[in-house]
Motif scaffolding. Structure first.
Motif, PDB file in Angstrom:
ATOM      1  N   VAL A  34     -23.015 -39.855 -18.738  1.00  0.00           N
ATOM      2  CA  VAL A  34     -21.839 -39.582 -19.555  1.00  0.00           C
ATOM      3  C   VAL A  34     -21.770 -38.079 -19.829  1.00  0.00           C
ATOM      4  CG1 VAL A  34     -20.753 -39.982 -21.779  1.00  0.00           C
ATOM      5  CG2 VAL A  34     -21.928 -41.844 -20.628  1.00  0.00           C
ATOM      6  N   LEU A  35     -22.938 -37.522 -20.112  1.00  0.00           N
ATOM      7  CA  LEU A  35     -22.991 -36.093 -20.355  1.00  0.00           C
ATOM      8  C   LEU A  35     -24.060 -35.481 -19.464  1.00  0.00           C
ATOM      9  CD1 LEU A  35     -21.976 -33.774 -22.242  1.00  0.00           C
ATOM     10  CD2 LEU A  35     -24.046 -34.142 -23.527  1.00  0.00           C
ATOM     11  N   ASP A  36     -23.683 -34.445 -18.770  1.00  0.00           N
ATOM     12  CA  ASP A  36     -24.630 -33.808 -17.862  1.00  0.00           C
ATOM     13  C   ASP A  36     -24.538 -32.297 -18.060  1.00  0.00           C
ATOM     14  OD1 ASP A  36     -26.370 -33.267 -15.904  1.00  0.00           O
ATOM     15  OD2 ASP A  36     -25.181 -34.064 -14.245  1.00  0.00           O
ATOM     16  N   ILE A  37     -25.538 -31.743 -18.697  1.00  0.00           N
ATOM     17  CA  ILE A  37     -25.524 -30.304 -18.966  1.00  0.00           C
ATOM     18  C   ILE A  37     -26.510 -29.646 -18.024  1.00  0.00           C
ATOM     19  CG2 ILE A  37     -26.062 -28.526 -20.676  1.00  0.00           C
ATOM     20  CD1 ILE A  37     -25.154 -30.345 -22.824  1.00  0.00           C
ATOM     21  N   GLU A  38     -26.052 -28.597 -17.362  1.00  0.00           N
ATOM     22  CA  GLU A  38     -26.965 -27.935 -16.445  1.00  0.00           C
ATOM     23  C   GLU A  38     -27.015 -26.449 -16.698  1.00  0.00           C
ATOM     24  OE1 GLU A  38     -26.674 -30.107 -12.608  1.00  0.00           O
ATOM     25  OE2 GLU A  38     -27.513 -28.221 -11.891  1.00  0.00           O
ATOM     26  N   ASN A  39     -28.217 -25.944 -16.882  1.00  0.00           N
ATOM     27  CA  ASN A  39     -28.447 -24.502 -17.033  1.00  0.00           C
ATOM     28  C   ASN A  39     -27.495 -23.820 -17.986  1.00  0.00           C
ATOM     29  OD1 ASN A  39     -30.692 -23.951 -15.544  1.00  0.00           O
ATOM     30  ND2 ASN A  39     -29.526 -24.089 -13.629  1.00  0.00           N
ATOM     31  N   LEU A  40     -27.247 -24.455 -19.086  1.00  0.00           N
ATOM     32  CA  LEU A  40     -26.245 -23.947 -20.009  1.00  0.00           C
ATOM     33  C   LEU A  40     -26.763 -22.725 -20.780  1.00  0.00           C
ATOM     34  CD1 LEU A  40     -23.438 -24.597 -21.358  1.00  0.00           C
ATOM     35  CD2 LEU A  40     -24.762 -25.737 -23.119  1.00  0.00           C
ATOM     36  N   ALA A  41     -25.935 -21.714 -20.851  1.00  0.00           N
ATOM     37  CA  ALA A  41     -26.238 -20.569 -21.710  1.00  0.00           C
ATOM     38  C   ALA A  41     -25.005 -20.304 -22.556  1.00  0.00           C
ATOM     39  CB  ALA A  41     -26.578 -19.349 -20.877  1.00  0.00           C
ATOM     40  N   VAL A  42     -25.204 -20.201 -23.865  1.00  0.00           N
ATOM     41  CA  VAL A  42     -24.100 -19.909 -24.759  1.00  0.00           C
ATOM     42  C   VAL A  42     -24.377 -18.570 -25.422  1.00  0.00           C
ATOM     43  CG1 VAL A  42     -22.899 -20.607 -26.854  1.00  0.00           C
ATOM     44  CG2 VAL A  42     -23.587 -22.326 -25.208  1.00  0.00           C
ATOM     45  N   ALA A  43     -23.386 -17.712 -25.414  1.00  0.00           N
ATOM     46  CA  ALA A  43     -23.583 -16.398 -26.010  1.00  0.00           C
ATOM     47  C   ALA A  43     -22.570 -16.174 -27.114  1.00  0.00           C
ATOM     48  CB  ALA A  43     -23.436 -15.322 -24.944  1.00  0.00           C
ATOM     49  N   TYR A  44     -22.980 -15.423 -28.126  1.00  0.00           N
ATOM     50  CA  TYR A  44     -22.068 -15.012 -29.188  1.00  0.00           C
ATOM     51  C   TYR A  44     -21.888 -13.509 -29.080  1.00  0.00           C
ATOM     52  CZ  TYR A  44     -22.603 -19.535 -31.458  1.00  0.00           C
ATOM     53  OH  TYR A  44     -22.592 -20.864 -31.736  1.00  0.00           O
ATOM     54  N   LYS A  45     -20.624 -13.086 -29.167  1.00  0.00           N
ATOM     55  CA  LYS A  45     -20.368 -11.643 -29.161  1.00  0.00           C
ATOM     56  C   LYS A  45     -20.585 -11.139 -30.579  1.00  0.00           C
ATOM     57  CE  LYS A  45     -17.109 -11.547 -25.386  1.00  0.00           C
ATOM     58  NZ  LYS A  45     -15.999 -12.469 -25.131  1.00  0.00           N
ATOM     59  N   VAL A  46     -21.457 -10.170 -30.701  1.00  0.00           N
ATOM     60  CA  VAL A  46     -21.692  -9.588 -32.019  1.00  0.00           C
ATOM     61  C   VAL A  46     -21.532  -8.082 -31.903  1.00  0.00           C
ATOM     62  CG1 VAL A  46     -23.219 -11.365 -32.869  1.00  0.00           C
ATOM     63  CG2 VAL A  46     -24.157  -9.493 -31.551  1.00  0.00           C
TER      64      VAL A  46
ATOM     65  N   ILE B 197     -28.338 -19.931 -26.798  1.00  0.00           N
ATOM     66  CA  ILE B 197     -29.149 -20.859 -26.011  1.00  0.00           C
ATOM     67  C   ILE B 197     -29.120 -20.457 -24.543  1.00  0.00           C
ATOM     68  CG2 ILE B 197     -28.969 -22.829 -27.569  1.00  0.00           C
ATOM     69  CD1 ILE B 197     -26.875 -24.017 -25.821  1.00  0.00           C
ATOM     70  N   GLN B 198     -30.207 -20.765 -23.882  1.00  0.00           N
ATOM     71  CA  GLN B 198     -30.343 -20.387 -22.475  1.00  0.00           C
ATOM     72  C   GLN B 198     -30.933 -21.562 -21.700  1.00  0.00           C
ATOM     73  OE1 GLN B 198     -33.234 -17.347 -23.164  1.00  0.00           O
ATOM     74  NE2 GLN B 198     -31.730 -15.713 -22.962  1.00  0.00           N
ATOM     75  N   ASN B 199     -30.506 -21.696 -20.479  1.00  0.00           N
ATOM     76  CA  ASN B 199     -31.113 -22.647 -19.549  1.00  0.00           C
ATOM     77  C   ASN B 199     -31.355 -24.030 -20.136  1.00  0.00           C
ATOM     78  OD1 ASN B 199     -31.345 -20.385 -17.900  1.00  0.00           O
ATOM     79  ND2 ASN B 199     -33.333 -19.885 -18.798  1.00  0.00           N
ATOM     80  N   VAL B 200     -30.351 -24.556 -20.797  1.00  0.00           N
ATOM     81  CA  VAL B 200     -30.524 -25.915 -21.321  1.00  0.00           C
ATOM     82  C   VAL B 200     -30.004 -26.908 -20.297  1.00  0.00           C
ATOM     83  CG1 VAL B 200     -29.759 -27.540 -23.083  1.00  0.00           C
ATOM     84  CG2 VAL B 200     -30.434 -25.243 -23.719  1.00  0.00           C
ATOM     85  N   THR B 201     -30.844 -27.853 -19.955  1.00  0.00           N
ATOM     86  CA  THR B 201     -30.465 -28.884 -19.009  1.00  0.00           C
ATOM     87  C   THR B 201     -30.766 -30.230 -19.624  1.00  0.00           C
ATOM     88  OG1 THR B 201     -31.011 -27.446 -17.172  1.00  0.00           O
ATOM     89  CG2 THR B 201     -30.892 -29.790 -16.698  1.00  0.00           C
ATOM     90  N   LEU B 202     -29.779 -31.091 -19.637  1.00  0.00           N
ATOM     91  CA  LEU B 202     -30.060 -32.448 -20.111  1.00  0.00           C
ATOM     92  C   LEU B 202     -28.965 -33.388 -19.642  1.00  0.00           C
ATOM     93  CD1 LEU B 202     -28.566 -33.681 -23.093  1.00  0.00           C
ATOM     94  CD2 LEU B 202     -29.247 -31.418 -23.654  1.00  0.00           C
ATOM     95  N   ASP B 203     -29.271 -34.652 -19.579  1.00  0.00           N
ATOM     96  CA  ASP B 203     -28.246 -35.631 -19.253  1.00  0.00           C
ATOM     97  C   ASP B 203     -28.419 -36.869 -20.115  1.00  0.00           C
ATOM     98  OD1 ASP B 203     -30.583 -35.971 -17.210  1.00  0.00           O
ATOM     99  OD2 ASP B 203     -29.587 -37.922 -17.329  1.00  0.00           O
ATOM    100  N   ILE B 204     -27.302 -37.472 -20.467  1.00  0.00           N
ATOM    101  CA  ILE B 204     -27.333 -38.670 -21.299  1.00  0.00           C
ATOM    102  C   ILE B 204     -26.532 -39.757 -20.600  1.00  0.00           C
ATOM    103  CG2 ILE B 204     -26.935 -39.605 -23.598  1.00  0.00           C
ATOM    104  CD1 ILE B 204     -26.791 -36.795 -24.658  1.00  0.00           C
ATOM    105  N   LYS B 205     -27.159 -40.889 -20.411  1.00  0.00           N
ATOM    106  CA  LYS B 205     -26.460 -41.991 -19.735  1.00  0.00           C
ATOM    107  C   LYS B 205     -25.811 -42.911 -20.760  1.00  0.00           C
ATOM    108  CE  LYS B 205     -29.010 -41.925 -15.497  1.00  0.00           C
ATOM    109  NZ  LYS B 205     -30.202 -41.122 -15.801  1.00  0.00           N
ATOM    110  N   LYS B 206     -24.988 -43.818 -20.242  1.00  0.00           N
ATOM    111  CA  LYS B 206     -24.320 -44.788 -21.112  1.00  0.00           C
ATOM    112  C   LYS B 206     -25.331 -45.565 -21.931  1.00  0.00           C
ATOM    113  CE  LYS B 206     -20.255 -46.124 -18.562  1.00  0.00           C
ATOM    114  NZ  LYS B 206     -19.653 -47.153 -17.743  1.00  0.00           N
ATOM    115  N   GLY B 207     -25.035 -45.731 -23.179  1.00  0.00           N
ATOM    116  CA  GLY B 207     -25.891 -46.564 -24.022  1.00  0.00           C
ATOM    117  C   GLY B 207     -27.238 -45.951 -24.325  1.00  0.00           C
ATOM    118  N   GLU B 208     -27.390 -44.676 -24.011  1.00  0.00           N
ATOM    119  CA  GLU B 208     -28.683 -44.048 -24.259  1.00  0.00           C
ATOM    120  C   GLU B 208     -28.571 -43.159 -25.492  1.00  0.00           C
ATOM    121  OE1 GLU B 208     -31.843 -41.976 -21.342  1.00  0.00           O
ATOM    122  OE2 GLU B 208     -29.940 -40.976 -21.529  1.00  0.00           O
ATOM    123  N   SER B 209     -29.686 -43.017 -26.182  1.00  0.00           N
ATOM    124  CA  SER B 209     -29.668 -42.137 -27.336  1.00  0.00           C
ATOM    125  C   SER B 209     -30.670 -41.021 -27.070  1.00  0.00           C
ATOM    126  CB  SER B 209     -30.031 -42.946 -28.569  1.00  0.00           C
ATOM    127  OG  SER B 209     -30.408 -42.100 -29.591  1.00  0.00           O
TER     128      SER B 209
END
Lengths: 219, 706
Positions: free
Chosen positions: B14-26, B34-46
């Motif tokens: 349902v959710l598949d995050i790959e190598n995510l990096a989020v930056a804030y402009k300051v 956050i850097q290099n976040v990878t995760l996946d969540i399947k149906k009915g999974e917590s």
């Protein structure tokens, strides 16, 4: 056994403003053949299937590759989808056999499952086959026995009484009229018993009017 | 034959995050939160996400619904929801997605509900606006959903305002609201952190049930390892903006691979293990800010196994052969958690047996604290109505021996804080006796002798609001020293520095302002200030609840150490029963102003229990998915303290009431049953019956401390 318990929940969906090029690639990426098109609040607007994506060459103005590319890239899902009023759907509270009947009668491969006008799931032929397997497949090894019996009331009761007397455990069972002989009925039972196939066959054959047509081990 | 259910389309998460990096402009550039976040969540999974504060857990959730604010953006990587990439999606499409398919539940239910609208209108809005449903049909659906989240009297709740229902119920309404649109993905950001343990337990049960029923994929963010063990199927551990470990919940707790995960496990107290073996080992240092992350492995400055390679090369998230575990560490195979030795410079408290002294330092007898409340009727306005009182504390009696710790536990609103405030003199006792070192302390604080005030000090829950933001740390600690004339003026600076050092803060903190300190440091200053006058009794009101687990462990160790050194007596309020168990010699369990059970800690945590203690213990989230915990849940809500139930105040919710042949006896005051000298239970049920109850928690002994 209702549709809502056995449908695929949270199905993949499309928006009506997506391009058909995206729809096509999305379909192959997520390995499905049918995509409901939804609007606000997941309300059903239409349906996209593999067939709707097959554009008739006759509908094109020109066969020039550049023209075709331009034409296809500008095309939106809403132009080619089957509109909601023509989509055959099923309510989430319907029985699964009714869903199957709908698919057979209309020769279709899928049914969007609705609650009111909101898409809550999809029921495909594959889903039904999975449920058929679940219905008949056993989880533990045992014997699969096909019994032919006269098509009249009380016959199943006799078979059950026999099984109970022997202390066998029934894991699953199913039955349907014999297609070649309309006076008889076929029942399939899967049992767990610590006896040989021959004993089972003899015991059941001893019931008046009943006959084991096939017996085999399942794992 | 195998289950014929694995199909290709079902394998798409349902959710598949790959190598995510989020930056804030300051100002002056940008920071990658956050850097290099990878995760996946399947149906009915917590999928649980744990980590200390500032590790990027919430940013990760916000990036999914593009809730990053004007200066935040996804810098790299993809976020796929049901196979569609969400990065770069804008406007209408994103709005529709957020409304229809992704829902989010935040920490504080009060902030997610509109106070000026009745709950029914807010709930119905979801259906009438998004799905174009008629008002009537929406009302029916909303009531059905409220019943699904086990809301008592659902139809009536629809007509109430948010402030008219309790916090747990508010969170239920928010969860019901999130589920109304039947989302495929539910993001929960610390949904139970603001709730009481008993309420939390009920909400967690609810989440587990709903996940099965609606087949919703859940991303569950929390800092609490116990909660994660209870609700998740898989867990990701985040540290300094990176996912450092991902594993199934069983694997993670059985054999944590990353040194950070191991460190986290060592600093949470576990209910069930006995006190002497559950020493907490804080992780040294703190989470680096996003702009100041070290080169190489982000964890190396705090890691016990650091080698040269860790400082130079950033490890990749790699899978451990033969398991489903992913870890971001070069050497995780070489690290054996069992053979971990605490660093030598770590001072461990509690190893020295405390001397037995019989001197009672504080004795409270039949203490009462009532607050007068004014009614709303016209009679009340003219002062002619019947006088009404909130009975915050009723007949509290206990003794605290010198040098020991008394833990006070109970749900919020049970009178823990009032009791302590009455003792310290911030509230005037309505009735009863309280003697501290033989002096009466039921009078107002202004009538107290200064010497007495000096001997009684307090550490507050929230160090932010108890420190003057414009005074430096040195001035704050020096103030009690000057006020009480503890020592000559010229020695004060030295004494402050000595106190700072004993709090493990060096001299450079002397001139800092509170805002330049982290939460844990502020709490240390708060403790230093309380200890400055060398008090005999320190009252700690939830001193560690607002802190991260690793800091919490450090503060608890520090308090224990100080207690050993100065022989200070402590009264320790906490809603966390595992911490209290670890910390206290004596425990007092309170419910609605009444003391329910009082006794030595070991005996409180083992049968015979008071039914309320039993329910509290069964609600504590245990950081061990294999632990067996009985499920005893209190029904209903805490009754109003203005008109508490007569007799035993628990009688409206008591799970064990049917054990009595005549349940109506609970409407009369129960007897104090003495289990052992010093251990009392306030209940009608005979002790022999209570003894038959099995222990609430059984844990297979795994000692992470080595």
């Amino acid at each position: 056994m209702l549709v809502k318990d056995y449908m695929s929940r949270h199905p993949f969906m499309l928006e009506e403003d997506s391009s058909i090029v995206d729809a096509q690639s999305y379909m192959s990426e997520v390995h499905v053949r049918h995509l409901p098109v939804v609007g606000d609040g997941k309300r059903l607007l239409g349906l996209i299937t593999r067939e709707t994506l097959m554009i008739e060459p006759g509908s094109l103005d020109s066969l020039n590759v550049w023209e075709i590319t331009r034409y296809l890239s500008g095309m939106k899902v809403k132009k080619i989808m089957v509109k909601a009023r023509d989509v055959i759907t099923v309510d989430e509270t319907a029985a699964i056999e009714d869903a199957a009947l709908l698919m057979i009668e209309n020769k279709i491969g899928c049914l969007p499952v609705l609650n009111g006008r909101v898409v809550v799931g999809m029921m495909t032929q594959e889903d039904l086959l999975v449920q058929l397997c679940r219905l008949l497949v056993t989880r533990r090894p045992g014997l699969r026995v096909s019994v032919s019996m006269p098509d009249k009331p009380g016959e199943t009761k006799k078979l059950m009484a026999c099984v109970e007397k022997q202390g066998w455990e029934i894991q699953s069972m199913g039955g349907m009229p014999d297609l070649r002989d309309d006076t008889r009925y076929s029942t399939m039972i899967k049992i767990i018993a610590d006896v040989s196939m021959q004993d089972v066959e003899e015991t059941i054959n001893a019931i008046e009017g009943q006959e084991v047509r096939d017996i085999r081990e399942t794992v | 034959m195998a289950e014929p259910t694995r199909r290709k389309s079902e394998d798409i998460p349902v959710l598949d995050i790959e190598n995510l990096a989020v930056a804030y402009k300051v100002r002056g550039g940008e920071v990658e939160a956050i850097q290099n976040v990878t995760l996946d969540i399947k149906k009915g999974e917590s999928h649980g996400i744990v980590g200390e504060s500032g590790c990027g857990k919430s940013t990760c959730a916000w990036s999914i619904i593009n809730f990053l604010g004007a200066n935040g953006y996804v810098k790299r990587g993809t976020i796929k929801f049901q196979g569609k990439n969400l990065v770069g999606k804008k406007g209408e499409e994103l709005r529709r997605l957020r409304g229809d398919q992704i829902a989010m539940v935040y920490q504080d239910p009060m902030q997610s509900l509109n106070h000026s609208m009745v709950l029914g209108e807010q709930l119905k809005e979801v259906l009438t606006v998004h799905q174009g449903m008629s008002n009537k049909a929406a009302e029916k659906d909303c009531i059905r959903m409220l019943e699904k989240v086990q809301m008592p009297d659902a139809a009536n709740v629809m007509r109430r305002f948010p402030h008219q229902i309790s916090g747990g119920q508010q969170q239920r309404v928010v969860i019901a609201m999130a589920l109304l649109n039947n989302p495929a993905l539910l993001l929960m950001d610390e949904p139970t952190t603001a709730l009481d343990v008993t309420v939390e337990a009920a909400v967690l049960d609810l989440i587990a049930d709903l996940r099965k029923e609606f087949n919703t994929a859940i991303m569950y963010i929390t800092h609490d390892l116990g909660v994660v063990a209870r609700v998740s199927t898989r867990v990701g551990v985040m540290y300094a903006g990176e996912m450092v470990e991902r594993a199934t919940v069983e694997e993670l707790f059985k054999s944590p691979q990353h040194p950070y995960t191991q460190g986290l496990m060592r600093c949470v107290p576990k209910l069930g293990t006995d006190r002497s073996s559950s020493i907490l080992y804080p992780i040294p240092g703190r989470v680096p800010p996003p702009g100041g992350r070290p080169a190489g492995c982000v964890f190396w400055p705090r890691c016990d196994y650091v080698r040269k390679r860790c400082r130079e090369e950033r490890p990749k998230l790699r899978s451990i052969a033969g398991t489903e575990t992913w870890v971001r560490c070069h050497f995780s195979e070489d690290i054996d958690m069992g053979s971990w030795e605490p660093p030598e410079d770590l001072v461990l408290p509690g190893t020295v047996q405390k001397k037995e002294v019989d001197e009672t330092i504080l004795e409270v007898k039949g203490l009462k604290k009532y607050y007068r409340v004014r009614g709303n009727s016209l009679k009340d306005v003219f002062g002619m109505g019947e006088k009404q009182y909130v009975k915050a504390v009723e007949h509290a009696s206990f003794k605290v021996p010198r040098g020991k710790t008394l833990g006070i536990v109970g749900e919020s609103g049970c009178g823990k804080s009032t009791l302590v405030k009455t003792i310290i003199g911030l509230e005037r006792a309505t009735d009863g006796e309280a003697r501290f070192l033989g002096f009466d302390i039921t009078n107002s604080i202004s009538a107290r002798d200064r010497k007495l005030i000096q001997e009684l000090q307090m550490v507050f829950q929230n160090p932010d609001s108890t420190m003057n933001p414009s005074y430096t740390v040195g001035q704050q600690i020096a103030r009690p020293l000057k006020r009480f004339n503890v020592m000559p003026k010229e020695k004060i600076t030295d004494e402050v520095l000595r106190l700072l050092r004993s709090m493990r803060l060096d001299e450079k903190y002397y001139d800092r302002l509170p805002r330049q300190l982290s939460g844990g440091e502020k709490q240390r200053v708060g403790i230093a200030r309380a200890l400055a006058s060398h008090p005999d009794l320190v009252l700690c009101d939830e001193p560690v609840s607002a802190l991260d687990v690793s800091v919490q462990a450090a503060i608890i160790n520090l308090l224990l150490e100080i207690q050993e050194e100065f022989g200070t007596t402590l009264i320790f309020i906490s809603h966390d029963l595992s911490v209290t168990r670890f910390f206290s010699e004596y425990v007092c369990v309170m419910y609605l102003g009444q003391i329910m059970e009082l006794g030595p800690a070991e005996e409180i945590y083992a049968p015979p229990y008071h039914p309320y203690t039993e329910a509290l213990l069964s609600a504590v989230p245990i950081p061990d998915p294999t632990a067996k915990q009985k499920r005893v849940r209190l029904q209903g809500v805490v009754p109003s303290a203005i008109a508490p139930p007569s007799g035993c105040r628990l009688n409206t919710r008591c799970p064990r009431r049917e054990m009595l042949p005549d349940p109506d006896i609970c409407l009369t005051d129960p007897p104090w049953r003495e289990v052992h000298p010093g251990h009392h239970i306030y209940c009608h049920i005979p002790l022999d019956e209570l003894r038959k109850i099995d222990p609430v928690v059984s844990i297979k002994e795994v000692n992470h401390a080595g």
